[in-house]
Design a protein around this motif. Structure first.
Motif, mmCIF file in Angstrom:
data_model
loop_
_atom_site.group_PDB
_atom_site.id
_atom_site.type_symbol
_atom_site.label_atom_id
_atom_site.label_comp_id
_atom_site.label_asym_id
_atom_site.label_seq_id
_atom_site.Cartn_x
_atom_site.Cartn_y
_atom_site.Cartn_z
ATOM 1 N N LEU A 67 0.829 -1.204 0.000
ATOM 2 C CA LEU A 67 0.000 0.000 0.000
ATOM 3 C C LEU A 67 0.865 1.256 0.000
ATOM 4 O O LEU A 67 0.533 2.248 -0.669
ATOM 5 C CB LEU A 67 -0.923 -0.001 1.215
ATOM 6 N N LEU B 76 2.101 1.776 -3.499
ATOM 7 C CA LEU B 76 1.049 2.289 -4.369
ATOM 8 C C LEU B 76 0.748 3.758 -4.075
ATOM 9 O O LEU B 76 0.425 4.535 -4.991
ATOM 10 C CB LEU B 76 -0.223 1.450 -4.211
ATOM 11 N N ARG B 77 0.866 4.141 -2.818
ATOM 12 C CA ARG B 77 0.651 5.550 -2.467
ATOM 13 C C ARG B 77 1.738 6.432 -3.091
ATOM 14 O O ARG B 77 1.448 7.514 -3.616
ATOM 15 C CB ARG B 77 0.641 5.714 -0.946
ATOM 16 N N HIS C 199 0.990 6.773 -6.754
ATOM 17 C CA HIS C 199 -0.109 7.694 -7.024
ATOM 18 C C HIS C 199 0.381 9.135 -6.993
ATOM 19 O O HIS C 199 -0.021 9.961 -7.826
ATOM 20 C CB HIS C 199 -1.217 7.494 -5.990
ATOM 21 N N ARG D 231 -6.121 1.493 -9.346
ATOM 22 C CA ARG D 231 -7.063 1.345 -8.239
ATOM 23 C C ARG D 231 -7.467 -0.099 -8.025
ATOM 24 O O ARG D 231 -7.744 -0.515 -6.904
ATOM 25 C CB ARG D 231 -8.303 2.221 -8.479
ATOM 26 N N TRP E 272 -4.980 -1.436 -5.748
ATOM 27 C CA TRP E 272 -5.252 -0.915 -4.403
ATOM 28 C C TRP E 272 -6.298 -1.796 -3.707
ATOM 29 O O TRP E 272 -6.120 -2.207 -2.560
ATOM 30 C CB TRP E 272 -5.795 0.512 -4.495
#
Length: 409
Positions: A168, A171-172, A175, A191, A194
């Protein structure tokens, strides 16, 4: 799992293992553009296939007896997959995020828990002969296991949870970075990943609770129905794996990935004329006003924002400077990321065209495409956030006749 051969709960485990193994085989034999990602996903799916087999052999009444008769070495061997699953999911996530990604040597430290568990299992089980192993497996009682064994199981689930958190975090960062480097991000939207990583994280959190329930029931005389908790986890994993297979087929190959590291050296412009001057604080160089003006001019006069695929690298190349320098100017001087910076000009251009009577015959879709947007969803969302109304409402209000003053004759 108390029937002689198998029951519905066993079938769920078999379906999960078969589905994972079948798709892993498909990924390995079919050549695609993202070979590293496909290989890592295949290995992750094989670990997901091994885990239900471990559960089935260890706790399925019929399968357990069958495995003891066939070979006691079948026990615990599939359990090694628990320790592999976390690193593989993290590596797969990174392979989607970064271009040409390969696990680095220092990342092999993630496999140390697996090595420790292999050594532990060797001394407590695998070093014995088949006869001794068979005696160990007869009349097995989970409650009779030592606190150390139960503690290792809990540690295993905690490690899987930690790797889920690491996914996570990755992925943050992704982004944030795509908005710093790209003006159009629809095809880079992960997404789906996610959601799946979050789903696996929930399952791992639940697995930690299952192990805590086992410890409480076996060593603290506080009984919890861990069997029902475990069955709920098995069913949810089947759903998540099915979703992973479906979504990875549709979403994993649309984006080549970010560069693993941003460029750090000065560009030719800085070398030739000191585009970013030194300041008293070496961590925060002063911004060159001339370069700021060039960035603004590239939008207001040269209209680079009309290019739908405009990236930070494109703008930096156009200006003859480094990406990091341009990114710093946009972040610090204009107070936004690259995505917001470019799209605010697109919205303003769309407003001008929507209000222009000479463009009355143009549809909103045509205007949207002309100013650099690719999808109606992104255009409508950004337009409404910036203007306070939809493009359709704006066009109607901008062309409505102004009301006469109250004292007009």
């Amino acid at each position: 799992m108390d029937l002689l051969l198998f029951n519905l709960h066993d079938v769920v485990l078999i379906m999960t293992a078969f589905q994972c193994a079948l798709f892993a085989f498909f990924l390995l034999v079919v050549r695609g553009e993202r070979r590293i990602s496909n290989a890592l996903l295949a290995l992750f799916l094989l670990s997901q296939a091994a885990i239900p087999l471990d559960i089935l052999i260890s706790f399925g009444a019929g399968f357990r007896e069958w495995a003891i008769q066939v070979s006691p070495n079948l026990f615990y061997i599939f359990g090694f997959a628990y320790w592999l699953e976390g690193p593989l999911l993290l590596w797969y996530t990174r392979s989607l995020v970064y271009k040409d990604y390969l696990p680095k040597h220092r990342e092999l430290v993630y496999l140390l828990p697996l090595l420790g568990y292999v050594i532990y299992q060797y001394f407590v089980y695998f070093r014995f002969d088949s006869l001794a192993k068979g005696e160990m497996l007869q009349d097995y009682d989970l409650f009779a296991e030592s606190l150390l064994t139960h503690g290792i199981g809990t540690l295993r689930e905690l490690l899987r949870w930690v790797f889920g958190i690491a996914c996570l975090v990755e992925l943050r960062r992704y982004h944030a970075r795509i908005r710093d480097s790209y003006s159009t991000i629809e095809k880079m939207d992960l997404r789906w990943l996610w959601i799946l990583v979050a789903g696996f994280l929930v399952i791992r959190s639940w697995a930690v609770l299952v192990n805590i329930a086992i410890i409480s029931s076996a060593h603290l005389d506080t009984f919890f129905d861990y069997r029902v908790m475990g069955l709920a986890s098995n069913y949810t994993v089947l759903i998540l794996v099915s979703a992973l297979i479906f979504m990875s087929l549709h979403g994993a190959s649309v984006f080549d990935g970010l560069e693993a590291e941003e460029e750090s050296g000065p560009g030719p412009l800085e070398k030739s004329r000191g585009g970013v001057q030194k300041s008293a604080n070496p961590g925060k160089p002063q911004i060159d006003p001339e370069l700021v003006e060039k960035v603004e001019r590239s939008m207001t006069r040269e209209h680079l924002f009309l290019t739908p695929t405009l990236t930070l690298a494109d703008l930096a190349q156009h200006l003859g400077t480094a990406k990091r320098t341009v990114s710093t100017i946009i972040n610090r001087h204009f107070g936004c990321n690259f995505f917001e910076f470019v799209n605010q000009y697109r919205i303003e251009e769309a407003k001008a065209r929507l209000a222009d009577p000479a463009r009355e015959e143009q549809t909103i879709l045509e205007i949207m495409l002309a100013v650099g947007f690719n999808t109606k969803g992104t255009f409508n969302t950004l337009f409404k956030n910036r203007v306070g109304m939809t493009p359709t409402e704006f066009r109607y209000r901008s062309r409505a006749p102004a009301p006469l003053p109250q004292n007009a004759v």
